[in-house]
Design an enzyme around this catalytic site. Structure first.
Site, PDB file in Angstrom:
ATOM      1  N   SER A 188       0.847  -1.190   0.000  1.00  0.00           N
ATOM      2  CA  SER A 188       0.000   0.000   0.000  1.00  0.00           C
ATOM      3  C   SER A 188       0.883   1.239   0.000  1.00  0.00           C
ATOM      4  O   SER A 188       1.650   1.471   0.941  1.00  0.00           O
ATOM      5  CB  SER A 188      -0.903   0.006   1.235  1.00  0.00           C
ATOM      6  N   HIS A 248      -1.281  -1.278  -4.368  1.00  0.00           N
ATOM      7  CA  HIS A 248      -2.528  -0.899  -3.695  1.00  0.00           C
ATOM      8  C   HIS A 248      -2.538   0.623  -3.478  1.00  0.00           C
ATOM      9  O   HIS A 248      -1.625   1.179  -2.883  1.00  0.00           O
ATOM     10  CB  HIS A 248      -2.611  -1.630  -2.350  1.00  0.00           C
ATOM     11  N   ASP A 262      -4.618   3.788  -1.979  1.00  0.00           N
ATOM     12  CA  ASP A 262      -5.680   4.171  -1.042  1.00  0.00           C
ATOM     13  C   ASP A 262      -6.204   5.555  -1.359  1.00  0.00           C
ATOM     14  O   ASP A 262      -5.524   6.559  -1.155  1.00  0.00           O
ATOM     15  CB  ASP A 262      -5.140   4.121   0.387  1.00  0.00           C
ATOM     16  N   MET A 285      -8.841   8.412  -0.549  1.00  0.00           N
ATOM     17  CA  MET A 285      -9.683   8.875   0.574  1.00  0.00           C
ATOM     18  C   MET A 285     -10.229  10.269   0.293  1.00  0.00           C
ATOM     19  O   MET A 285      -9.530  11.100  -0.292  1.00  0.00           O
ATOM     20  CB  MET A 285      -8.846   8.899   1.853  1.00  0.00           C
ATOM     21  N   HIS A 298      -8.313   1.341  -4.080  1.00  0.00           N
ATOM     22  CA  HIS A 298      -9.241   1.101  -2.967  1.00  0.00           C
ATOM     23  C   HIS A 298      -9.929   2.436  -2.686  1.00  0.00           C
ATOM     24  O   HIS A 298      -9.334   3.333  -2.085  1.00  0.00           O
ATOM     25  CB  HIS A 298      -8.423   0.587  -1.774  1.00  0.00           C
ATOM     26  N   MET A 301     -12.030   4.718  -0.859  1.00  0.00           N
ATOM     27  CA  MET A 301     -12.683   5.015   0.421  1.00  0.00           C
ATOM     28  C   MET A 301     -13.347   6.377   0.272  1.00  0.00           C
ATOM     29  O   MET A 301     -12.971   7.364   0.911  1.00  0.00           O
ATOM     30  CB  MET A 301     -11.635   5.000   1.542  1.00  0.00           C
ATOM     31  N   MET A 322     -11.518  -5.223   5.712  1.00  0.00           N
ATOM     32  CA  MET A 322     -10.756  -4.224   6.473  1.00  0.00           C
ATOM     33  C   MET A 322     -10.473  -4.769   7.869  1.00  0.00           C
ATOM     34  O   MET A 322     -11.396  -5.149   8.594  1.00  0.00           O
ATOM     35  CB  MET A 322     -11.542  -2.915   6.585  1.00  0.00           C
ATOM     36  N   ASP A 324      -6.622  -5.936   4.846  1.00  0.00           N
ATOM     37  CA  ASP A 324      -6.099  -4.578   4.732  1.00  0.00           C
ATOM     38  C   ASP A 324      -6.096  -3.880   6.089  1.00  0.00           C
ATOM     39  O   ASP A 324      -7.146  -3.549   6.628  1.00  0.00           O
ATOM     40  CB  ASP A 324      -6.973  -3.801   3.732  1.00  0.00           C
TER      41      ASP A 324
HETATM   42  C1  DX5 Z   1      -6.274   2.023   5.522  1.00  0.00           C
HETATM   43  C2  DX5 Z   1      -5.857   1.565   4.162  1.00  0.00           C
HETATM   44  C3  DX5 Z   1      -4.745   0.585   4.143  1.00  0.00           C
HETATM   45  C4  DX5 Z   1      -3.484   1.072   4.797  1.00  0.00           C
HETATM   46  C5  DX5 Z   1      -2.836  -0.072   5.481  1.00  0.00           C
HETATM   47  O1  DX5 Z   1      -7.427   2.790   5.437  1.00  0.00           O
HETATM   48  O2  DX5 Z   1      -6.935   0.990   3.454  1.00  0.00           O
HETATM   49  O3  DX5 Z   1      -4.483   0.110   2.831  1.00  0.00           O
HETATM   50  O4  DX5 Z   1      -2.547   1.622   3.912  1.00  0.00           O
HETATM   51  O5  DX5 Z   1      -1.736   0.411   6.159  1.00  0.00           O
HETATM   52  P1  DX5 Z   1      -0.955  -0.479   7.205  1.00  0.00           P
HETATM   53  O6  DX5 Z   1      -0.427  -1.662   6.471  1.00  0.00           O
HETATM   54  O7  DX5 Z   1       0.123   0.452   7.657  1.00  0.00           O
HETATM   55  O8  DX5 Z   1      -1.925  -0.841   8.289  1.00  0.00           O
HETATM   56 ZN    ZN Z   2      -6.421   0.054   1.455  1.00  0.00          ZN
END
Ligand code: DX5
Ligand code: ZN
Length: 221
Positions: free
Chosen positions: A9, A34, A36, A38, A67, A69, A138, A176
């Site tokens: 990620s 991956h 993220d 947001m 991903h 969010m 998650m 994740d």
């Molecule tokens: C959190 C993300 C994850 C995050 C995981 O909202 O969806 O993908 O990057 O990070 P670690 O591996 O540091 O928990």
């Molecule tokens: Zn993620």
């Protein structure tokens, strides 16, 4: 047994060197990138949009999994597909018309996934499971990297794998959040086959290649 894939990620990468770090994990043998995304609304953080995905696309031949969010993800399916996403994962919690969004993703030639928050019951996925390529379970509350793995998600992963045996035997189950050398083998034992890891790969424990290798070794043991 299903091959276990690793998806670094980029949330935990150095954003000033995003292209370089994308290339580093790709060369080191990662299986997916991956991303993220947001929106500061569905989750309490802001990260990146399609322009960033497009900017780093040339740094890796690996599939990009975005991903999302974000609320109303249907508004951003086409821009992320055009930016180079190979998989688009939307949250069940923000999609009253999830089946429509999945169709929208697939119509663009992109694989569709669905993500589920820790508190959301698996029953929410039952009807959509036959239609999606992957489920992202998650194992932290989404929004931030570096959080503690929620232990009670392990039996949830196992229950999802059982559901998938009947409804979609080829389903990829991602985990994740808080995935590291301690939690990864337990996630795999529960039935996950894609490990998403940010801090465990881009954190301060060595080079990304070393940390990726350590994560892989933890599941081979
Ligand atoms: C959190 C993300 C994850 C995050 C995981 O909202 O969806 O993908 O990057 O990070 P670690 O591996 O540091 O928990
Ligand atoms: Zn993620």
């Amino acid at each position: 047994m299903r091959p276990i894939k690793i998806a670094p990620s980029l949330l935990a990468a150095d954003f000033a060197r995003l292209g370089e770090q994308t290339r580093a994990v790709s060369v080191a043998g990662a299986d997916y990138i991956h991303l993220d995304v947001m929106d500061g609304c569905f989750v309490p953080n802001l990260t990146l949009g399609p322009v960033v995905v497009a900017a780093i696309r040339a740094y890796s031949p690996l599939p990009f999994d975005a991903h999302l969010m974000i609320r109303a993800p249907e508004n951003f399916i086409a821009p992320f597909a055009q930016a180079g996403a190979d998989l688009l994962t939307v949250h069940v919690e923000v999609c009253p018309h999830l089946h429509r969004v999945v169709q929208q993703i697939q119509a663009l030639g992109v694989r569709a996934g669905v993500a589920i928050n820790p508190h959301t019951p698996l029953a929410m996925l039952e009807e959509i499971l036959p239609y999606v390529a992957q489920v992202n379970v998650m194992t932290v509350n989404p929004g931030f990297g570096g959080q503690i793995f929620i232990e009670s998600m392990l039996p949830k992963i196992a229950r999802l794998r059982n559901m998938a045996e009947e409804l979609n035997p080829l389903l990829d189950i991602q985990v994740d959040g808080g995935v590291d050398t301690q939690t990864a083998p337990r996630c795999v034992a529960a039935g996950a086959n894609i490990l998403i890891a940010g801090t465990a790969i881009f954190g301060s424990g060595g080079t990304v290649a070393d940390q990726l290798a350590a994560l892989r070794a933890s599941i081979a043991a």
